[in-house]
Enzyme design. Structure first.
Site, PDB file in Angstrom:
ATOM      1  N   ARG A  80      37.645  42.804  26.406  1.00 15.68           N
ATOM      2  CA  ARG A  80      38.593  43.792  25.788  1.00 15.68           C
ATOM      3  C   ARG A  80      38.726  44.342  24.486  1.00 15.68           C
ATOM      4  NH1 ARG A  80      39.573  44.514  30.809  1.00 15.68           N
ATOM      5  NH2 ARG A  80      41.009  43.468  31.945  1.00 15.68           N
TER       6      ARG A  80
ATOM      7  N   PRO B  32      45.289  45.189  37.383  1.00 14.19           N
ATOM      8  CA  PRO B  32      44.692  44.226  38.321  1.00 14.19           C
ATOM      9  C   PRO B  32      43.955  43.295  37.402  1.00 14.19           C
ATOM     10  CG  PRO B  32      43.787  46.325  38.497  1.00 14.19           C
ATOM     11  CD  PRO B  32      44.782  46.444  37.561  1.00 14.19           C
TER      12      PRO B  32
ATOM     13  N   ASP C 163      34.321  38.091  36.874  1.00 16.71           N
ATOM     14  CA  ASP C 163      35.217  39.013  36.615  1.00 16.71           C
ATOM     15  C   ASP C 163      36.359  38.803  35.708  1.00 16.71           C
ATOM     16  OD1 ASP C 163      36.374  41.671  36.542  1.00 16.71           O
ATOM     17  OD2 ASP C 163      36.785  41.698  38.732  1.00 16.71           O
TER      18      ASP C 163
ATOM     19  N   ASP D 128      32.371  49.712  35.933  1.00  9.08           N
ATOM     20  CA  ASP D 128      33.398  48.858  36.329  1.00  9.08           C
ATOM     21  C   ASP D 128      34.829  48.823  36.028  1.00  9.08           C
ATOM     22  OD1 ASP D 128      33.858  46.154  37.731  1.00  9.08           O
ATOM     23  OD2 ASP D 128      34.635  45.803  35.991  1.00  9.08           O
TER      24      ASP D 128
ATOM     25  N   HIS E 218      44.750  40.039  30.717  1.00 10.63           N
ATOM     26  CA  HIS E 218      45.749  40.998  30.555  1.00 10.63           C
ATOM     27  C   HIS E 218      46.877  40.532  29.683  1.00 10.63           C
ATOM     28  CE1 HIS E 218      43.953  44.055  32.927  1.00 10.63           C
ATOM     29  NE2 HIS E 218      43.619  43.336  33.981  1.00 10.63           N
TER      30      HIS E 218
ATOM     31  N   ASN F 120      41.282  43.616  41.601  1.00 14.82           N
ATOM     32  CA  ASN F 120      40.710  44.721  42.305  1.00 14.82           C
ATOM     33  C   ASN F 120      39.214  44.471  42.333  1.00 14.82           C
ATOM     34  OD1 ASN F 120      39.966  47.153  43.389  1.00 14.82           O
ATOM     35  ND2 ASN F 120      39.985  48.402  41.653  1.00 14.82           N
TER      36      ASN F 120
ATOM     37  N   HIS G 167      35.263  40.775  30.847  1.00 14.33           N
ATOM     38  CA  HIS G 167      35.838  41.725  30.299  1.00 14.33           C
ATOM     39  C   HIS G 167      36.336  40.900  29.030  1.00 14.33           C
ATOM     40  CE1 HIS G 167      35.926  44.830  33.513  1.00 14.33           C
ATOM     41  NE2 HIS G 167      36.062  43.741  34.372  1.00 14.33           N
TER      42      HIS G 167
HETATM   43  O1  DOR Z   1      40.774  43.267  38.633  1.00 11.87           O
HETATM   44  C1  DOR Z   1      40.033  44.110  38.125  1.00 11.87           C
HETATM   45  N1  DOR Z   1      40.383  43.974  36.688  1.00 11.87           N
HETATM   46  N2  DOR Z   1      38.890  44.573  38.626  1.00 11.87           N
HETATM   47  C2  DOR Z   1      38.295  45.652  38.121  1.00 11.87           C
HETATM   48  O2  DOR Z   1      37.209  46.065  38.354  1.00 11.87           O
HETATM   49  C3  DOR Z   1      38.523  45.737  36.507  1.00 11.87           C
HETATM   50  C4  DOR Z   1      39.201  44.642  35.832  1.00 11.87           C
HETATM   51  C5  DOR Z   1      39.887  44.690  34.585  1.00 11.87           C
HETATM   52  O3  DOR Z   1      39.323  45.704  33.660  1.00 11.87           O
HETATM   53  O4  DOR Z   1      40.822  44.474  34.310  1.00 11.87           O
END
Ligand code: DOR
Length: 473
Positions: free
Chosen positions: A97, A360, A342, A187, A346, A315, A95
């Site tokens: 972002r 998550p 993954d 996703d 954040h 997640n 990700h």
């Molecule tokens: O923990 C997760 N974060 N699982 C996901 O499927 C999405 C991801 C996110 O975009 O932060």
């Protein structure tokens, strides 16, 4: 940064000190990094950790020659001191972002983290803001990746418009765009409507695409906060039951078989999913189904949730010891094809809050190799060929990348990572390259520092620093 032709052949010592950029060579041509004509000599590497150290001469973006005591006719010499050479890592699940949450990560900072983690290609998930569900957004992400130039950034296209799960996105247009999208995923959310999933598998099949599913039956995970089990019950957190994943994986395997579409299962997290995939593949070895596991699901369990620190919220959720053991076994025997990070940065305000409000996800790009070494190599579940398989070769093949995940051999593209297997380092979120610092491995000592990463014959990372083609000139 100018590089000069190397004069001598210093015997060993720290790779950083020994690099010819400091050596002030004879001809002073000062070629720029990464020009097709550059010849880089990697002295003393051990491909796949096997045999005595050899030299690798890289020219024109390829491995031109492998041998002992190769001539020093190179623009640059890097003394690797026996570092292990593997094909550069490929991450099917990152990700970045951008666009929308540049306060958490950008294509640039994520690319730096990737290069420092040994990656030469990453797939940027579509759950950006706006969602990458059309050609404009995927081309933007792809272009930013090229401008930064540290790692090949391949945008993932959303399966459904706005990730809303009700209407297919313009899959063909994204596939035909300059970004050449091949992987499609909602996703963060599951494509839970079986008819839409069927259509996505059918449609992507026409142009050789892959549907990467976040397997989570949403009706079973309403308000879910943690793995459904004894620990969630103790902590008073709503459970996320294993069958929410397993039922979707089973359904999608059957849909993939029925449509002859290609399915990739994201972040497998339960022993039941591993068991199902093992059975599914044993009954049809040609099944176009692949699967990934994250480093965090190979190591961490829900026991960590006791202090309600949202850094452990992810997640699918962290599960049990038995799941961790089953996932390691499944990765070792090929039931699960590959490791994908993954990597989910954040911003502080989205993690530094109460458990239920926190988002998550956890960082992964710079810690992936260390965790794979710790969980798979050190216990003897994978050798270095196995690491190359799960972190580079299989993900490259799943995504259809022709020039990644290739053998460390003469004539092959010079997408490489050099690993010092004996070194250890301590993870500090604040020192990681991401904008965000949400690593669950804070303070942990991990093996296997990345000595250098090379993309198409150009060194992109070296001794914990990135080297940019354009920006430092
Ligand atoms: O923990 C997760 N974060 N699982 C996901 O499927 C999405 C991801 C996110 O975009 O932060």
């Amino acid at each position: 940064m100018n590089r000069r032709k190397d004069e001598g052949s210093p015997s060993g010592g720290d790779m950083a000190d020994a690099r010819s950029g400091d050596g002030r060579g004879t001809d002073g041509r000062g070629l720029d990094d990464g020009e097709a004509g550059d010849r880089v000599l990697l002295r003393g590497v051990r491909p796949y950790g096997e045999g005595e150290p050899v030299d690798l001469l890289v020219a024109g973006g390829r491995i031109a020659e492998i041998g002992t005591d190769l001539s020093t006719d190179a623009d640059e010499i890097l003394h690797a001191d026996g570092a292990i050479a593997l094909p550069g890592f490929v991450d099917l699940h990152t990700h970045l972002r951008e666009p929308g949450r540049e306060d958490a990560e950008t294509v640039e900072t994520g690319s730096v983290a990737a290069a420092l983690g040994g990656y030469t290609a990453v797939f940027a998930m579509a759950n950006t803001d706006p969602v990458a569900d059309n050609a404009v957004i995927v081309e933007h992400v792809w272009r930013r990746g090229r401008e930064v130039g540290l790692v090949d950034v391949h945008p993932v296209g959303a399966v459904t418009v706005g990730l809303k799960g009700s209407e297919l996105a313009e899959l063909g247009t994204m596939a035909r765009s300059a970004a050449g999208v091949r992987l499609f995923s909602d996703d963060g959310r599951c494509v839970d409507d079986p008819l839409l999933m069927r259509r996505a598998l059918e449609y992507t099949r026409v142009f050789g695409g892959v549907v990467a599913q976040h397997a989570e039956e949403p009706r079973l995970t309403v308000q879910a906060q943690a793995h459904e089990g004894a620990q969630a019950a103790r902590l008073g957190l709503t459970g996320w039951p294993a069958p929410a994943e397993e039922s979707i994986v089973a359904r999608d395997c059957m849909l993939a078989g029925h449509t002859a579409g290609t399915l990739h299962v994201c972040h497998v997290s339960t022993s039941g999913t591993a068991e199902f995939l093992r059975w599914w593949r044993s009954r049809d070895s040609t099944a176009a189904v692949s699967a990934e596991v994250t480093p965090h699901h190979l190591l961490l369990t829900d026991e960590l949730l006791g202090n309600y620190d949202p850094v452990h919220k992810v997640n699918p959720p962290l599960r049990t010891d038995a799941d961790v053991r089953a996932l390691r076994e499944a990765l070792a025997d090929g039931t699960v094809d590959c490791v994908a990070t993954d990597h989910a940065p954040h911003a502080e305000q989205d993690k530094d809050c109460e458990w239920s409000a926190a988002r998550p996800g956890m960082l992964g790009l710079q810690t992936a190799l260390g965790v794979v070494m710790h969980t798979m190599v050190e216990p003897g579940l994978l050798d270095w060929r196995g690491v190359a398989r799960v972190m580079s070769e299989r993900p490259a093949r799943i995504a259809g990348l022709a020039d990644q995940g290739r053998p460390v051999a003469e004539g092959e593209p010079a997408n490489l990572v050099l690993v010092d297997p004996g070194s250890r380092w301590t993870v500090r979120g604040a020192d990681l390259a991401s904008v965000s610092a949400n690593t669950p491995f804070e303070g942990m000592e991990l093996p296997g520092r990345i000595r250098a990463t090379m993309l198409r014959g150009r060194i992109t990372a070296h001794e914990g620093k990135v080297e940019r083609a354009e920006m430092e000139r």
